[in-house]
Design a protein around this motif. Structure first.
Motif, PDB file in Angstrom:
ATOM      1  N   TYR A 121      16.038 -18.628  29.327  1.00 46.94           N
ATOM      2  CA  TYR A 121      16.295 -18.231  30.704  1.00 46.94           C
ATOM      3  C   TYR A 121      16.620 -19.469  31.524  1.00 46.94           C
ATOM      4  N   ASN A 165      23.056 -11.584  40.502  1.00 45.90           N
ATOM      5  CA  ASN A 165      21.867 -12.434  40.544  1.00 45.90           C
ATOM      6  C   ASN A 165      21.313 -12.686  39.148  1.00 45.90           C
ATOM      7  N   LEU A 166      21.614 -11.811  38.177  1.00 39.87           N
ATOM      8  CA  LEU A 166      21.230 -12.036  36.781  1.00 39.87           C
ATOM      9  C   LEU A 166      22.401 -11.655  35.879  1.00 39.87           C
ATOM     10  N   VAL A 176      19.618 -15.427  29.335  1.00 41.61           N
ATOM     11  CA  VAL A 176      19.744 -14.807  30.648  1.00 41.61           C
ATOM     12  C   VAL A 176      19.851 -15.905  31.689  1.00 41.61           C
ATOM     13  N   THR A 177      20.872 -15.827  32.540  1.00 46.81           N
ATOM     14  CA  THR A 177      21.034 -16.805  33.611  1.00 46.81           C
ATOM     15  C   THR A 177      20.853 -16.116  34.957  1.00 46.81           C
ATOM     16  N   ALA A 178      20.240 -16.830  35.895  1.00 47.08           N
ATOM     17  CA  ALA A 178      20.008 -16.301  37.240  1.00 47.08           C
ATOM     18  C   ALA A 178      20.785 -17.136  38.246  1.00 47.08           C
ATOM     19  N   SER A 183      16.778 -17.695  43.065  1.00 47.45           N
ATOM     20  CA  SER A 183      16.934 -16.705  41.994  1.00 47.45           C
ATOM     21  C   SER A 183      15.782 -16.757  41.003  1.00 47.45           C
ATOM     22  N   ASP A 186      13.886 -13.566  41.179  1.00 48.71           N
ATOM     23  CA  ASP A 186      14.431 -12.475  40.368  1.00 48.71           C
ATOM     24  C   ASP A 186      14.124 -12.701  38.890  1.00 48.71           C
ATOM     25  N   LEU A 187      14.238 -13.957  38.470  1.00 42.00           N
ATOM     26  CA  LEU A 187      14.006 -14.274  37.065  1.00 42.00           C
ATOM     27  C   LEU A 187      12.547 -14.025  36.687  1.00 42.00           C
ATOM     28  N   HIS A 190      11.987 -10.351  36.410  1.00 46.36           N
ATOM     29  CA  HIS A 190      12.609  -9.845  35.178  1.00 46.36           C
ATOM     30  C   HIS A 190      11.777 -10.209  33.951  1.00 46.36           C
TER      31      HIS A 190
END
Length: 345
Positions: A121, A165-166, A176-178, A183, A186-187, A190
């Motif tokens: 991530y 945003n993701l 997975v990149t945010a 962000s 959000d990460l 998630h």
């Protein structure tokens, strides 16, 4: 057997001197709180940690990261630590600054972690570190919208998407990149939802007042950014447009002041700025509309006229295409004190 009975999930967070301390320690704090903070607040009973979080760096010696924030790593990459989850937080990097040649041992270790089955991530500019490993080649990815040109120039094999945003890099969802600076909120939500449960992610979000940015990054992106180039004619046109974008007949006006054929100017403008003349003009007008929505209660139809769009319906469609939101939604997002009364759309 549920996850709590299986024991905490191991997470390693990468830290280097360029790391942003807020993203690093924000992730540490929120992930360590999962399984405990809501339980302690609401039921007054001790919970169980769902994650075991440690900081890894190229060297185990303490150092300071962005803004002089101290970091004491739990381990170094030479120790070959292993975890099911590896996080690359935000870095303090300029919009044209990559990591080429920096931390080769770290880059190799990240590749080995992925090959061994870890899920990777990144938050914000942490995607630049991920891109430097080569693991994003041929994949979709996001980062702060300000790094769009950096990815285009330095990492052309990455399919950069500045809007969401993701972004899941591939069907396996193991990378997975945010997006932007916060962000990591959000990460974190998630990661907790994916590796624990959506219910626990919601509980942690409530305690920390974390907001899921479902509107994506487009509303936050500046549509007008000066590009470094050596075309003095185009530079003069950019300055002229910045003063006259509200006027009618702007395209004819800028061609006249440039004193070059219209087709030639349009070709040179696109080559120098990456935008066509009409796109650049539209972006200037939408940026002005955003400023008016942020700063006052002027009705949307009047804002449309103020930026030289006589057709409010066209203006609304253009605004949503550029920002991802209707003008009314944008106003509520960035000027919450005002209660917009105009209809949606």
């Amino acid at each position: 057997m549920n996850r709590s009975e299986q024991g905490p999930v191991d997470i390693l967070i990468v830290a280097v001197p360029e790391t942003a301390g807020s993203s690093l320690y924000g992730m540490v704090d929120v992930l360590l709180a999962a399984g405990q903070v809501w339980q302690n607040l609401v039921s007054a009973e001790p919970g169980r940690p769902l994650f075991r979080v440690n900081i890894v760096s190229p060297c185990e010696a303490p150092f300071t990261c962005g803004n002089g924030i101290p970091v004491v790593p739990a381990c170094a990459v030479a120790d070959e630590p292993r975890a099911g989850i590896l996080i690359l937080p935000e870095l303090w990097l300029g919009p044209d600054e990559d990591l080429h040649g920096r931390y080769p041992e770290l880059m190799a270790w990240i590749r080995r972690q992925y090959a061994a089955g870890a899920t990777l991530y990144s938050a914000c500019s942490g995607a630049v570190m991920l891109a430097e490993t080569g693991l994003l080649d041929g994949c979709e990815a996001t980062s702060h919208w300000g790094y769009r040109e950096l990815f285009s120039k330095r990492y052309p094999e990455v399919r950069f998407r500045p809007e969401p945003n993701l972004v899941f890099a591939n069907s396996s969802a193991r990378i997975v990149t945010a997006g932007g600076t916060t962000s990591w909120h959000d990460l974190a939500i998630h990661i907790i939802a994916r590796h624990s449960s959506p219910g626990e992610a919601l509980r942690v979000a409530k305690v920390y007042l974390l907001k899921w940015h479902d509107e994506g990054q487009l509303p936050y992106e500046s549509l007008v950014r000066r590009t470094l180039h050596g075309d003095n004619v185009v530079r003069a046109c950019e300055e002229w447009l910045a003063e006259h974008f509200r006027a009618s007949g702007v395209i004819h006006g800028v061609v006249a002041q440039a004193q070059v054929p219209e087709r030639t100017l349009k070709r040179r403008f696109k080559a120098a700025t990456g935008s066509s003349l009409i796109e650049y003009l539209q972006n200037l007008r939408i940026e002005e509309a955003k400023r008016l929505l942020e700063s006052g209660a002027l009705p949307v139809d009047e804002i449309s006229a103020a930026v030289s769009y006589d057709d409010p319906s066209f203006f609304r469609r253009l605004f949503k295409r550029c920002t991802g939101l209707t003008p009314s939604q944008y106003r509520r997002l960035f000027h919450p004190v005002l209660k917009a009364s105009e209809p949606e759309g």
